[in-house]
Design an enzyme around this catalytic site. Sequence first.
Site, mmCIF file in Angstrom:
data_model
loop_
_atom_site.group_PDB
_atom_site.id
_atom_site.type_symbol
_atom_site.label_atom_id
_atom_site.label_comp_id
_atom_site.label_asym_id
_atom_site.label_seq_id
_atom_site.Cartn_x
_atom_site.Cartn_y
_atom_site.Cartn_z
ATOM 1 N N LYS A 198 0.918 -1.153 -0.045
ATOM 2 C CA LYS A 198 0.132 0.006 -0.001
ATOM 3 C C LYS A 198 0.890 1.380 0.085
ATOM 4 C CE LYS A 198 -1.725 2.811 3.111
ATOM 5 N NZ LYS A 198 -1.535 4.005 2.590
ATOM 6 N N GLU A 274 9.605 0.389 10.655
ATOM 7 C CA GLU A 274 10.756 1.446 10.558
ATOM 8 C C GLU A 274 10.199 2.768 10.840
ATOM 9 O OE1 GLU A 274 12.687 4.248 9.620
ATOM 10 O OE2 GLU A 274 12.784 3.576 7.676
ATOM 11 N N CYS A 308 13.833 10.176 8.305
ATOM 12 C CA CYS A 308 13.533 9.749 9.564
ATOM 13 C C CYS A 308 15.151 9.719 10.167
ATOM 14 C CB CYS A 308 13.144 8.412 9.463
ATOM 15 S SG CYS A 308 13.734 7.114 8.312
ATOM 16 N N GLU A 406 10.294 14.492 16.586
ATOM 17 C CA GLU A 406 10.592 14.322 15.472
ATOM 18 C C GLU A 406 9.788 15.606 14.588
ATOM 19 O OE1 GLU A 406 9.236 11.089 12.647
ATOM 20 O OE2 GLU A 406 11.246 11.069 12.241
HETATM 21 P P1 NAI Z 1 1.888 8.097 8.917
HETATM 22 O O1 NAI Z 1 2.716 7.086 9.813
HETATM 23 O O2 NAI Z 1 0.598 8.282 9.219
HETATM 24 O O3 NAI Z 1 1.746 7.447 7.285
HETATM 25 C C1 NAI Z 1 2.673 6.328 6.774
HETATM 26 C C2 NAI Z 1 1.882 5.273 6.083
HETATM 27 O O4 NAI Z 1 1.094 4.564 7.294
HETATM 28 C C3 NAI Z 1 0.840 5.774 5.083
HETATM 29 O O5 NAI Z 1 0.947 4.793 3.895
HETATM 30 C C4 NAI Z 1 -0.482 5.937 5.672
HETATM 31 O O6 NAI Z 1 -1.461 5.690 4.813
HETATM 32 C C5 NAI Z 1 -0.226 4.750 6.469
HETATM 33 N N1 NAI Z 1 -1.254 4.724 7.543
HETATM 34 C C6 NAI Z 1 -1.696 5.765 8.390
HETATM 35 N N2 NAI Z 1 -2.481 5.389 9.617
HETATM 36 C C7 NAI Z 1 -2.613 4.026 9.356
HETATM 37 C C8 NAI Z 1 -3.136 3.156 10.104
HETATM 38 N N3 NAI Z 1 -4.011 3.344 11.142
HETATM 39 N N4 NAI Z 1 -3.038 1.834 9.844
HETATM 40 C C9 NAI Z 1 -2.335 1.507 8.958
HETATM 41 N N5 NAI Z 1 -1.561 2.275 8.086
HETATM 42 C C10 NAI Z 1 -1.665 3.547 8.369
HETATM 43 O O7 NAI Z 1 2.680 9.335 8.634
HETATM 44 P P2 NAI Z 1 2.140 11.002 8.054
HETATM 45 O O8 NAI Z 1 0.791 10.948 8.791
HETATM 46 O O9 NAI Z 1 2.044 10.812 6.850
HETATM 47 O O10 NAI Z 1 3.349 11.752 8.762
HETATM 48 C C11 NAI Z 1 3.244 11.996 10.112
HETATM 49 C C12 NAI Z 1 4.603 12.011 10.515
HETATM 50 O O11 NAI Z 1 5.006 10.630 10.984
HETATM 51 C C13 NAI Z 1 5.669 12.857 9.935
HETATM 52 O O12 NAI Z 1 5.594 14.224 10.323
HETATM 53 C C14 NAI Z 1 7.041 11.956 10.624
HETATM 54 O O13 NAI Z 1 7.396 12.542 11.709
HETATM 55 C C15 NAI Z 1 6.395 10.797 10.649
HETATM 56 N N6 NAI Z 1 6.881 9.978 9.535
HETATM 57 C C16 NAI Z 1 8.031 9.227 9.571
HETATM 58 C C17 NAI Z 1 8.429 8.435 8.179
HETATM 59 C C18 NAI Z 1 9.650 7.459 8.508
HETATM 60 O O14 NAI Z 1 10.412 7.533 7.335
HETATM 61 N N7 NAI Z 1 10.111 7.067 9.669
HETATM 62 C C19 NAI Z 1 7.824 8.457 6.953
HETATM 63 C C20 NAI Z 1 6.688 9.412 7.083
HETATM 64 C C21 NAI Z 1 6.296 10.090 8.122
#
Ligand code: NAI
Length: 504
Positions: A198, A274, A308, A406
């Site tokens: 996804k 991750e 990250c 973060e």
């Molecule tokens: P997020 O963690 O909500 O999204 C990442 C992925 O998870 C997307 O594909 C999203 O559709 C999916 N997702 C979201 N909620 C979910 C759920 N309940 N169940 C299953 N999948 C789910 O991250 P978001 O909202 O885009 O960004 C928020 C913060 O997260 C950023 O500001 C950053 O701090 C952190 N982040 C960290 C990343 C990393 O590489 N470790 C990458 C993206 C965001």
Amino acid sequence: MNLHVPSSTAVALDPAIQKFLDAGPKFLIDGKLVQAQAGATIDIRNPATAQVVAKVPEARAEDIDLAVKAARRAFDQGPWSRLTPAERGKLVYKLGEIIERHAEEFAQLEALDNGKPISESRAADLPIAYNTFYYMAGWATKIAGATLSPSNAGEYHAYTLREPIGVVGQIIPWNFPLMMAAWKLAPALAAGCTVVLKAAEDTPLSALRLAQLIVDEADFPAGVINIVTGYGETAGAALAAHPQVDKIAFTGSTEVGKLIVKAAAGSLKRVTLELGGKAPTIVFPDADLDRAIPGVTLGSFFAQGQVCVATTRIYAHKSIFDKLIEGVRDAASKIRVGPGLDTATQMGPLVSATQLKRVSGYVQSGRDEGAHVQVGGEGLTGSDGYFLKPTILTNANPAMKVVREEIFGPVVVAQAFDDTALDKLAAEANDTEYGLAASVWTQNASIAHKMAKRIKAGTIWINCHHVFDPVLPFGGYKQSGWGRENGAEAIENYLETKAVTMAL
Ligand code: NAI
Ligand code: MG
């Protein structure tokens, strides 16, 4: 800050990409390109202009269910599990070649969708993506168990089998869309799993283009690779909770990582995560500043700081603090901020209005708590895009929100240290719930390796930052996650171990 980028450096979209966008991207489910069953769509915006550039189908639980069942059939009954390791490896390698052949198209899509500079997607995202397939392809033929000698009375022949876990659900974020897809798909396929990937709802275009190329140019049996996109709370949650999924691999926020663990508990599926980070970069008094200044600048602002492992906390010795910060500030103020699809651009917009609001909120919180904005802290005037200039905050202290949380944007927070006792410095570096990465700048090899031992993080860079390679395991200590991507460890993430014992 040069905003007046000459138009001769603007990139015209490749006709194949324009055609892909106009035709409407589709999901790959069971070997076919399909729409969402309910017909819902998501508007995809160019973050440099806020304009809608494509509509993609939005997966709901019923689409996830179809994709999981296709992956289940392909794993349980299909020809996939009967392929030899060499045949499997060849298919994985060929997928890398397909990406390399279409690299310029993908580089353009990433710049359009995520906002990152095309110079960066060409130089980093694309090579890392196809090299990951090339590297992982080699593992397909090198997965092996062991022969073992039980001490029980009698004579035995005992050995282990390494078997693919089964159907894997993979959920990826928006910061390196194709590269994250590669980090997930390549090892899972090399290990013999089938996959439902996804893509992030903000940046699904490169994954959906890959879906199309898999249908047109690759030879995977139907159902082995399924690619969808949709919102996290619906599509992502349905995948994480699906009882026929054997494993979830997730990259994203620590907050959602914890939700994944809860959702996975229903069937006790395997989970790797991750998650977030808050990487310290420690600059010792003997550091070569001619290397540390560009290194810290890159660490802080590469990919708009939406990484990250970005250097988010600078700790510099007080004897060189001013020189380092002046150097990084000068470099930051010269970074050309502009649209991703311009070859002159060195830093693009943030990925979305939501992310811009979130990151700007952190800058404000820093100001409110007494930090000084050395440079940046504002957007581009006259643009509707989600721009924020490279930002450096000083006069920070460990209690501030900007030091603890973060930020995930082009904002770095600097603090000076006086005491060079390594245990004390390491304690400061480790004063975070995260443990993904850190960098150390010194010319003293002994200090460098002592710090490498003392810092609790999955990646330590010495006199460099943001060095990625498929051979280097990548992942986090503490709340930065479970498991490692890349390297042999990535293959381990997708295998079960079976002990076979025969009495002779
Ligand atoms: P997020 O963690 O909500 O999204 C990442 C992925 O998870 C997307 O594909 C999203 O559709 C999916 N997702 C979201 N909620 C979910 C759920 N309940 N169940 C299953 N999948 C789910 O991250 P978001 O909202 O885009 O960004 C928020 C913060 O997260 C950023 O500001 C950053 O701090 C952190 N982040 C960290 C990343 C990393 O590489 N470790 C990458 C993206 C965001
Ligand atoms: Mg979210």
